[in-house]
Design a protein around this motif. Sequence first.
Motif: not given
Length: 217
Positions: A177-194
Amino acid sequence: MSSWEQRTDYLVEVAQRCLRGHQSFDLCRSHLVAASQISKGTIYNHFTTEADLVVAVACAQYQGWLNAAESEQQGDTDPFECYLFHHCQRLYDVLAQKRFVIERMMPNQELLQQASEVYRDRFNDLFAQYCQWNQGMISAVGDRPGFDRYELLKNYIRGTMINSDDGLKCCDDVQTYYQFSYAMAQLMGHSDRRIPTKQTFSVWLAQREPQQTNAAA
């Protein structure tokens, strides 16, 4: 709700139970006779084509996602976390309950054309509502130019559901779930969000265990 609608809902629930753990929609209307203890004629009245059964199951799944999304949105004011946890819950349901991944089949325009109008229209309406919810949440987090973020996320989430199911991943793996969330954040263009921490996911999973026990019962 009429007795007809109640029987339809019951038959769809039976179909969903029969499909648990399956990687293909290998369920036919005739299979529901023994599983539901309802006559073949009655079942065929509810689902006049095999496509009707597939689309009815898809409708139930999308309705469930919409109901969950509405409830989650009321309890979480942060659209970023709400979106992440919504799809993590979907993934958890696939892995913990062995739920059939309906994205293997739907949306499918050829199949929809074979379905009765009532099922086709209902699916199209629910699908549009769910797409709108996802697009709205992505916009609420903050649109990023350059890519169609909704399409990127939709395709990634679909692939993750199918691949995780095929790979027989464990439902209680925090890293999943951690990796899944990380990938979704990246695809949203929000790699800056924790994204939520592993500890947060550990607590979240502990809260899911009673749900899994109740579902199994």
